[in-house]
Design a protein around this motif. Structure first.
Motif, PDB file in Angstrom:
ATOM      1  N   GLY A 121     -38.050 -73.089  -4.911  1.00  0.00           N
ATOM      2  CA  GLY A 121     -36.784 -72.758  -5.141  1.00  0.00           C
ATOM      3  C   GLY A 121     -36.596 -71.807  -6.164  1.00  0.00           C
ATOM      4  O   GLY A 121     -35.382 -71.756  -6.641  1.00  0.00           O
ATOM      5  N   LEU A 122     -37.538 -70.966  -6.370  1.00  0.00           N
ATOM      6  CA  LEU A 122     -37.379 -69.987  -7.557  1.00  0.00           C
ATOM      7  C   LEU A 122     -37.876 -68.588  -7.038  1.00  0.00           C
ATOM      8  O   LEU A 122     -38.598 -68.560  -5.863  1.00  0.00           O
ATOM      9  N   ARG A 123     -37.347 -67.661  -7.958  1.00  0.00           N
ATOM     10  CA  ARG A 123     -37.773 -66.009  -7.390  1.00  0.00           C
ATOM     11  C   ARG A 123     -38.593 -65.672  -8.603  1.00  0.00           C
ATOM     12  O   ARG A 123     -38.164 -65.877  -9.806  1.00  0.00           O
ATOM     13  N   LEU A 124     -39.578 -65.259  -8.394  1.00  0.00           N
ATOM     14  CA  LEU A 124     -40.471 -64.627  -9.553  1.00  0.00           C
ATOM     15  C   LEU A 124     -40.339 -63.222  -9.501  1.00  0.00           C
ATOM     16  O   LEU A 124     -40.450 -62.389  -8.435  1.00  0.00           O
ATOM     17  N   GLU A 125     -40.119 -62.410 -10.686  1.00  0.00           N
ATOM     18  CA  GLU A 125     -40.303 -61.219 -10.983  1.00  0.00           C
ATOM     19  C   GLU A 125     -41.541 -60.906 -11.929  1.00  0.00           C
ATOM     20  O   GLU A 125     -41.430 -61.817 -12.717  1.00  0.00           O
ATOM     21  N   ARG A 126     -42.497 -60.253 -11.529  1.00  0.00           N
ATOM     22  CA  ARG A 126     -43.468 -59.883 -12.501  1.00  0.00           C
ATOM     23  C   ARG A 126     -44.100 -58.419 -11.894  1.00  0.00           C
ATOM     24  O   ARG A 126     -44.559 -58.299 -10.744  1.00  0.00           O
ATOM     25  N   ASN A 127     -44.370 -57.405 -12.856  1.00  0.00           N
ATOM     26  CA  ASN A 127     -44.882 -56.138 -12.473  1.00  0.00           C
ATOM     27  C   ASN A 127     -45.791 -55.781 -13.562  1.00  0.00           C
ATOM     28  O   ASN A 127     -46.387 -54.674 -13.362  1.00  0.00           O
TER      29      ASN A 127
END
Length: 153
Positions: A121-127
């Protein structure tokens, strides 16, 4: 068994298979098949929890990922709907370097984070990742918008 021990054992078994698939199918096709299979397996594993993850629980579990290894991170921001952590050292990247497979590290280890976060139920941002040579990983987890709406007063 620590997460590090479990993951490194799995990765060592997967590397010869990925290399054979790269030779037979080409790198892009092989990596797509591997990523799809790992995402499906990780989603199924996470679904066994039977519940979504809130930010305080995520914060506690994030720290546990580095159990028994050098895993240096700092929490840059934490609210009820967001967790932003920066990993400054990761033994997973060093391990992949030592076994000559750092080029497969994001595929076999790091990119699993996205499917698992989604299933929780989470959204991950990682670049940026240590594995990719960026010198750090920048994790930013958000509660999915529909979950934020359901928890609003």
């Amino acid at each position: 068994m620590t997460p590090f021990e479990r993951i490194t054992i799995q990765v060592q078994a997967q590397i010869p298979l990925v290399r054979a698939m790269e030779s037979a199918l080409g790198k892009e096709a092989a990596h797509k098949l591997v990523r799809d299979a790992l995402d499906k397996a990780n989603r199924a594993l996470v679904a066994q929890r039977g519940s979504l993850l809130d930010i305080p629980t995520l914060a506690a579990e994030f720290a546990g990922f580095g159990e028994g290894i050098r895993y240096e991170f700092e929490t840059l921001e934490q609210t009820d709907t967001l967790l932003r952590n920066q990993v400054n050292h990761c033994d997973y990247a060093e391990f992949m370097e030592q076994i000559g497979a750092r080029d497969l590290g994001e595929l076999l280890i790091c990119n699993s984070d996205f499917a698992m976060a989604d299933e929780l139920g989470l959204r991950l941002e990682r670049n940026k990742t240590c594995m990719n040579g960026d010198g750090m990983c920048n994790f930013c987890y958000h509660l999915k918008a529909e979950r934020q709406a359901s928890t609003a007063p």
